[in-house]
Motif scaffolding. Structure first.
Motif, PDB file in Angstrom:
ATOM      1  N   VAL A  54       0.862  -1.179   0.000  1.00 27.21           N
ATOM      2  CA  VAL A  54       0.000   0.000   0.000  1.00 27.21           C
ATOM      3  C   VAL A  54       0.903   1.235   0.000  1.00 27.21           C
ATOM      4  N   GLU A  55       0.307   2.404  -0.155  1.00 26.04           N
ATOM      5  CA  GLU A  55       1.059   3.651  -0.076  1.00 26.04           C
ATOM      6  C   GLU A  55       0.574   4.466   1.112  1.00 26.04           C
ATOM      7  N   LEU A  56       1.540   4.982   1.870  1.00 24.73           N
ATOM      8  CA  LEU A  56       1.236   5.835   3.014  1.00 24.73           C
ATOM      9  C   LEU A  56       1.477   7.296   2.642  1.00 24.73           C
ATOM     10  N   ALA A  57       0.680   8.164   3.217  1.00 28.86           N
ATOM     11  CA  ALA A  57       0.835   9.593   2.950  1.00 28.86           C
ATOM     12  C   ALA A  57       1.782  10.197   3.984  1.00 28.86           C
ATOM     13  N   SER A  58       3.082   9.959   3.807  1.00 32.13           N
ATOM     14  CA  SER A  58       4.073  10.550   4.696  1.00 32.13           C
ATOM     15  C   SER A  58       4.193  12.041   4.410  1.00 32.13           C
ATOM     16  N   PRO A  59       4.757  12.803   5.343  1.00 32.06           N
ATOM     17  CA  PRO A  59       4.803  14.256   5.176  1.00 32.06           C
ATOM     18  C   PRO A  59       5.465  14.729   3.890  1.00 32.06           C
ATOM     19  N   ASP A  60       6.498  13.997   3.391  1.00 31.04           N
ATOM     20  CA  ASP A  60       7.234  14.488   2.233  1.00 31.04           C
ATOM     21  C   ASP A  60       6.997  13.705   0.952  1.00 31.04           C
ATOM     22  N   ARG A  61       6.332  12.517   1.042  1.00 26.54           N
ATOM     23  CA  ARG A  61       6.176  11.698  -0.153  1.00 26.54           C
ATOM     24  C   ARG A  61       5.238  10.529   0.126  1.00 26.54           C
ATOM     25  N   ALA A  62       4.813   9.868  -0.949  1.00 22.16           N
ATOM     26  CA  ALA A  62       4.089   8.616  -0.784  1.00 22.16           C
ATOM     27  C   ALA A  62       5.102   7.539  -0.419  1.00 22.16           C
ATOM     28  N   ALA A 108       4.088  -2.718   7.794  1.00 27.58           N
ATOM     29  CA  ALA A 108       5.518  -2.430   7.886  1.00 27.58           C
ATOM     30  C   ALA A 108       5.892  -1.371   6.860  1.00 27.58           C
ATOM     31  N   PRO A 109       6.087  -0.126   7.278  1.00 24.29           N
ATOM     32  CA  PRO A 109       6.510   0.919   6.338  1.00 24.29           C
ATOM     33  C   PRO A 109       7.919   0.650   5.829  1.00 24.29           C
ATOM     34  N   ASP A 110       8.198   1.069   4.602  1.00 27.04           N
ATOM     35  CA  ASP A 110       9.541   0.964   4.040  1.00 27.04           C
ATOM     36  C   ASP A 110      10.289   2.245   4.396  1.00 27.04           C
ATOM     37  N   TYR A 111      10.805   2.296   5.605  1.00 31.73           N
ATOM     38  CA  TYR A 111      11.419   3.515   6.135  1.00 31.73           C
ATOM     39  C   TYR A 111      12.608   4.004   5.301  1.00 31.73           C
ATOM     40  N   VAL A 139      11.322   9.523  10.581  1.00 27.50           N
ATOM     41  CA  VAL A 139      10.836   8.234  11.068  1.00 27.50           C
ATOM     42  C   VAL A 139       9.522   8.389  11.825  1.00 27.50           C
ATOM     43  N   THR A 140       9.433   9.401  12.653  1.00 27.23           N
ATOM     44  CA  THR A 140       8.190   9.643  13.383  1.00 27.23           C
ATOM     45  C   THR A 140       7.056   9.968  12.422  1.00 27.23           C
ATOM     46  N   GLY A 141       7.363  10.744  11.370  1.00 30.62           N
ATOM     47  CA  GLY A 141       6.349  11.071  10.379  1.00 30.62           C
ATOM     48  C   GLY A 141       5.878   9.854   9.609  1.00 30.62           C
ATOM     49  N   ASP A 142       6.811   8.956   9.285  1.00 33.61           N
ATOM     50  CA  ASP A 142       6.446   7.736   8.568  1.00 33.61           C
ATOM     51  C   ASP A 142       5.574   6.831   9.452  1.00 33.61           C
ATOM     52  N   THR A 143       5.931   6.743  10.730  1.00 30.64           N
ATOM     53  CA  THR A 143       5.145   5.918  11.646  1.00 30.64           C
ATOM     54  C   THR A 143       3.752   6.512  11.838  1.00 30.64           C
ATOM     55  N   ALA A 144       3.680   7.827  11.955  1.00 32.57           N
ATOM     56  CA  ALA A 144       2.379   8.487  12.086  1.00 32.57           C
ATOM     57  C   ALA A 144       1.533   8.262  10.839  1.00 32.57           C
ATOM     58  N   ALA A 145       2.186   8.210   9.667  1.00 38.14           N
ATOM     59  CA  ALA A 145       1.461   7.955   8.422  1.00 38.14           C
ATOM     60  C   ALA A 145       0.877   6.545   8.421  1.00 38.14           C
ATOM     61  N   VAL A 147      -0.056   4.889  11.100  1.00 40.41           N
ATOM     62  CA  VAL A 147      -1.200   4.952  12.025  1.00 40.41           C
ATOM     63  C   VAL A 147      -2.397   5.586  11.338  1.00 40.41           C
ATOM     64  N   ALA A 148      -2.164   6.674  10.597  1.00 36.12           N
ATOM     65  CA  ALA A 148      -3.256   7.343   9.888  1.00 36.12           C
ATOM     66  C   ALA A 148      -3.892   6.406   8.869  1.00 36.12           C
ATOM     67  N   PHE A 149      -3.075   5.623   8.181  1.00 31.00           N
ATOM     68  CA  PHE A 149      -3.604   4.649   7.229  1.00 31.00           C
ATOM     69  C   PHE A 149      -4.512   3.663   7.944  1.00 31.00           C
ATOM     70  N   LEU A 150      -4.046   3.127   9.056  1.00 25.61           N
ATOM     71  CA  LEU A 150      -4.841   2.153   9.805  1.00 25.61           C
ATOM     72  C   LEU A 150      -6.169   2.751  10.251  1.00 25.61           C
ATOM     73  N   LYS A 151      -6.146   3.981  10.679  1.00 25.39           N
ATOM     74  CA  LYS A 151      -7.362   4.640  11.157  1.00 25.39           C
ATOM     75  C   LYS A 151      -8.394   4.817  10.048  1.00 25.39           C
ATOM     76  N   GLY A 152      -7.946   4.790   8.814  1.00 30.33           N
ATOM     77  CA  GLY A 152      -8.861   4.973   7.698  1.00 30.33           C
ATOM     78  C   GLY A 152      -9.356   3.684   7.069  1.00 30.33           C
ATOM     79  N   GLN A 153      -8.988   2.539   7.656  1.00 32.16           N
ATOM     80  CA  GLN A 153      -9.363   1.264   7.058  1.00 32.16           C
ATOM     81  C   GLN A 153     -10.502   0.579   7.821  1.00 32.16           C
TER      82      GLN A 153
END
Length: 290
Positions: A54-62, A108-111, A139-145, A147-153
């Motif tokens: 899947v793709e996460l909406a991290s602060p600077d990129r997908a 598991a995000p691809d950090y 890293v914190t932004g990627d992890t938060a992304a 969490v945000a993905f999970l909250k939307g599923q």
């Protein structure tokens, strides 16, 4: 058991791997720089699961991430899985499938996607240099992304989210549980307590110094023979948790085990410690409502 001389893994030349061994690591999707010539990694099938990228909406990129979840309808508790320094390779994907078999949505995000596929690299110093580019804010932004993905599923229960991580990821677990309020529990597998990723922390704090800031209880799983994490650091963390009144957090040390004892594709793997740690992790999640 092979004694490791590098705290985060070994290089192919340390193990005298054959060309065939390196090919097996690459074709299997495992990190070449830590592959054991005697490896017989756990392989978890996808029966009863839904898996994919899947793709996460991290602060600077997908940002790409791997998800494994039960196919059964309904909302399931979720776990964010933070990789070792080798990134999102087969061991981490299989770990997600194991969690999914246990009833969790595992993501598991691809950090390290910003710097390429670290699992295919053999130059350990290059790997460490690239890992160091993943600073605390990113890293914190990627992890938060995640969490945000999970909250939307519709298949994830946003009120029941935990985090676990290995090596570099274990360090991130401590930091994440001090920074984000979304987790109900964290389990850190041999994550450094007085250095490592924290060296890139914008505030310059180590996990020991962040103990008082923990917003969720953390279970730390450590190894007696870890060349990179002295037992003195474990004792310092225990003292810091006690001083902060964080009675829900604790650390376990496995006698005779080495760094990376859960990683079944590495020479440091300990089946007994890995299985006991896994059971303790699941029990810890359940204890804290995940």
């Amino acid at each position: 058991m092979v004694t490791l001389t590098r705290p985060d893994g070994t290089r192919p030349e340390d193990l005298h791997l054959s060309r065939r061994g390196l090919t097996l690591a690459l074709t299997g999707g495992y990190a070449v720089a830590a592959w054991s010539a005697q490896a017989q990694p756990v392989k978890t099938d996808e029966a009863g699961l839904v898996t994919g990228m899947v793709e996460l909406a991290s602060p600077d990129r997908a940002l790409p991430a791997y998800v494994a979840r039960p196919a059964k309808a309904g909302r399931h508790p979720a776990v964010v899985v933070v990789s070792e320094i080798f990134g999102l390779h087969e061991y981490i994907r299989d770990t997600c499938r194991r969690l999914a078999k246990a009833g969790y949505v595992a993501i598991a995000p691809d950090y390290f996607a910003r710097v390429g596929d670290l699992s295919s690299k053999t130059d350990f110093q290059e790997i460490l240099r690239l890992v160091a580019t993943a600073n605390d804010r990113q890293v914190t932004g990627d992890t938060a992304a995640a969490v945000a993905f999970l909250k939307g599923q519709p298949f994830a229960d946003a009120k029941r989210i935990a985090v676990t991580g290995f090596c570099w990821g274990g360090n991130v677990v401590w930091e994440t549980c001090a920074r984000l309020p979304d987790f109900k529990a964290g389990v850190a597998w041999y994550g450094r307590l007085a250095g490592g990723h924290a060296a890139n922390d914008a505030e310059g704090k180590t996990p020991i110094e962040l103990a008082a800031d923990l917003k969720a209880p953390v279970l730390g799983l450590y190894a007696e023979k870890d060349n990179g994490i002295p037992l003195a650091d474990v004792e310092k963390m225990k003292a810091a948790l006690a001083a902060a009144g964080k009675t829900g957090s604790s650390l376990v040390v496995y006698p005779g085990a080495q760094h990376g004892f859960h990683a079944d594709y590495r020479p440091s793997y300990s089946k007994e410690a890995a299985e006991d740690g896994w059971n303790k992790m699941l029990a810890f999640f359940r204890q804290h409502g995940v």
